[in-house]
Design a protein around this motif. Structure first.
Motif, PDB file in Angstrom:
ATOM      1  N   ASN A  70     -15.107  49.562   0.042  1.00 10.69           N
ATOM      2  CA  ASN A  70     -15.909  49.932   1.217  1.00 10.69           C
ATOM      3  C   ASN A  70     -15.144  49.736   2.527  1.00 10.69           C
ATOM      4  N   GLY A  71     -13.830  49.911   2.488  1.00 14.37           N
ATOM      5  CA  GLY A  71     -13.040  49.772   3.702  1.00 14.37           C
ATOM      6  C   GLY A  71     -12.798  48.340   4.126  1.00 14.37           C
ATOM      7  N   LYS A  72     -13.179  47.374   3.329  1.00  9.82           N
ATOM      8  CA  LYS A  72     -12.999  45.963   3.652  1.00  9.82           C
ATOM      9  C   LYS A  72     -11.734  45.430   2.991  1.00  9.82           C
ATOM     10  N   SER A  73     -10.999  44.620   3.712  1.00 12.63           N
ATOM     11  CA  SER A  73      -9.829  43.973   3.128  1.00 12.63           C
ATOM     12  C   SER A  73      -9.766  42.531   3.611  1.00 12.63           C
ATOM     13  N   VAL A  74      -9.167  41.688   2.783  1.00 10.99           N
ATOM     14  CA  VAL A  74      -9.058  40.263   3.099  1.00 10.99           C
ATOM     15  C   VAL A  74      -7.656  39.767   2.791  1.00 10.99           C
ATOM     16  N   TYR A  75      -7.251  38.769   3.557  1.00 14.06           N
ATOM     17  CA  TYR A  75      -6.043  38.024   3.242  1.00 14.06           C
ATOM     18  C   TYR A  75      -6.455  36.798   2.442  1.00 14.06           C
ATOM     19  N   GLU A  76      -5.709  36.489   1.405  1.00 14.94           N
ATOM     20  CA  GLU A  76      -5.864  35.235   0.665  1.00 14.94           C
ATOM     21  C   GLU A  76      -4.613  34.430   0.990  1.00 14.94           C
ATOM     22  N   ILE A  77      -4.808  33.277   1.609  1.00 15.73           N
ATOM     23  CA  ILE A  77      -3.691  32.490   2.130  1.00 15.73           C
ATOM     24  C   ILE A  77      -3.746  31.076   1.568  1.00 15.73           C
ATOM     25  N   ASP A  78      -2.636  30.631   1.011  1.00 16.98           N
ATOM     26  CA  ASP A  78      -2.476  29.223   0.624  1.00 16.98           C
ATOM     27  C   ASP A  78      -1.683  28.544   1.725  1.00 16.98           C
ATOM     28  N   TRP A  79      -2.148  27.367   2.140  1.00 18.37           N
ATOM     29  CA  TRP A  79      -1.612  26.684   3.308  1.00 18.37           C
ATOM     30  C   TRP A  79      -1.400  25.208   3.004  1.00 18.37           C
ATOM     31  N   VAL A  90      -9.686  32.480   2.758  1.00 16.36           N
ATOM     32  CA  VAL A  90      -9.959  33.905   2.649  1.00 16.36           C
ATOM     33  C   VAL A  90     -10.294  34.347   4.065  1.00 16.36           C
ATOM     34  N   VAL A  91      -9.518  35.312   4.580  1.00 17.32           N
ATOM     35  CA  VAL A  91      -9.630  35.720   5.970  1.00 17.32           C
ATOM     36  C   VAL A  91      -9.910  37.221   6.041  1.00 17.32           C
ATOM     37  N   ASP A  92     -10.900  37.604   6.849  1.00 19.43           N
ATOM     38  CA  ASP A  92     -11.192  39.022   7.076  1.00 19.43           C
ATOM     39  C   ASP A  92      -9.963  39.660   7.723  1.00 19.43           C
ATOM     40  N   ALA A  93      -9.380  40.643   7.067  1.00 22.47           N
ATOM     41  CA  ALA A  93      -8.126  41.231   7.550  1.00 22.47           C
ATOM     42  C   ALA A  93      -8.326  42.081   8.808  1.00 22.47           C
ATOM     43  N   GLN A  94      -9.544  42.581   9.050  1.00 18.16           N
ATOM     44  CA  GLN A  94      -9.787  43.391  10.237  1.00 18.16           C
ATOM     45  C   GLN A  94     -10.040  42.550  11.486  1.00 18.16           C
ATOM     46  N   THR A  95     -10.658  41.365  11.307  1.00 15.21           N
ATOM     47  CA  THR A  95     -11.026  40.550  12.466  1.00 15.21           C
ATOM     48  C   THR A  95     -10.227  39.270  12.601  1.00 15.21           C
ATOM     49  N   GLY A  96      -9.676  38.787  11.511  1.00 21.81           N
ATOM     50  CA  GLY A  96      -8.971  37.510  11.522  1.00 21.81           C
ATOM     51  C   GLY A  96      -9.881  36.304  11.338  1.00 21.81           C
ATOM     52  N   ALA A  97     -11.172  36.560  11.109  1.00 23.96           N
ATOM     53  CA  ALA A  97     -12.140  35.468  10.930  1.00 23.96           C
ATOM     54  C   ALA A  97     -11.994  34.845   9.539  1.00 23.96           C
TER      55      ALA A  97
END
Length: 104
Positions: A70-79, A90-97
């Protein structure tokens, strides 16, 4: 009976790689991720890393971009935080939230 067991084993070896590959179909390739960033569809990872560094200190261990449909993408980040805790974001790739945060 042994032939039937061997047949099922062989079938499992053929089907299992195809099933596991389906889980990776939604991961962006490096080229797709770069194009998405260049076209303004996703926030650059450097901006997200800067936010995480300000909040938690430390550094990035890994990061992947996934298409959730549905046009949504996320970053999965290990820190790794400055105090040595490993966290997963898990970060919203469009907003950075930050949508989800787990840590030790």
């Amino acid at each position: 009976m042994k032939r039937i067991a061997a047949l099922f084993l062989a079938l499992g070896l053929v089907v299992a790689p195809a099933a596991s590959a389906q889980g990776w179909m939604n991961q962006f390739s490096p080229g797709q991720a770069r194009d998405s960033r260049n076209q303004g569809r996703t926030v650059p990872l450097s901006q997200i890393f800067n936010k995480l560094k300000q909040q938690y200190g430390g550094y990035q261990l890994s990061a992947d971009l996934y298409d959730k449909g549905n046009g949504k993408s996320v970053y999965e980040i290990d820190w790794m935080t400055k105090d040595g805790r490993k966290m997963h974001f898990v970060v919203d790739a469009q907003t950075g939230a930050v949508l989800d945060r787990r840590g030790a």
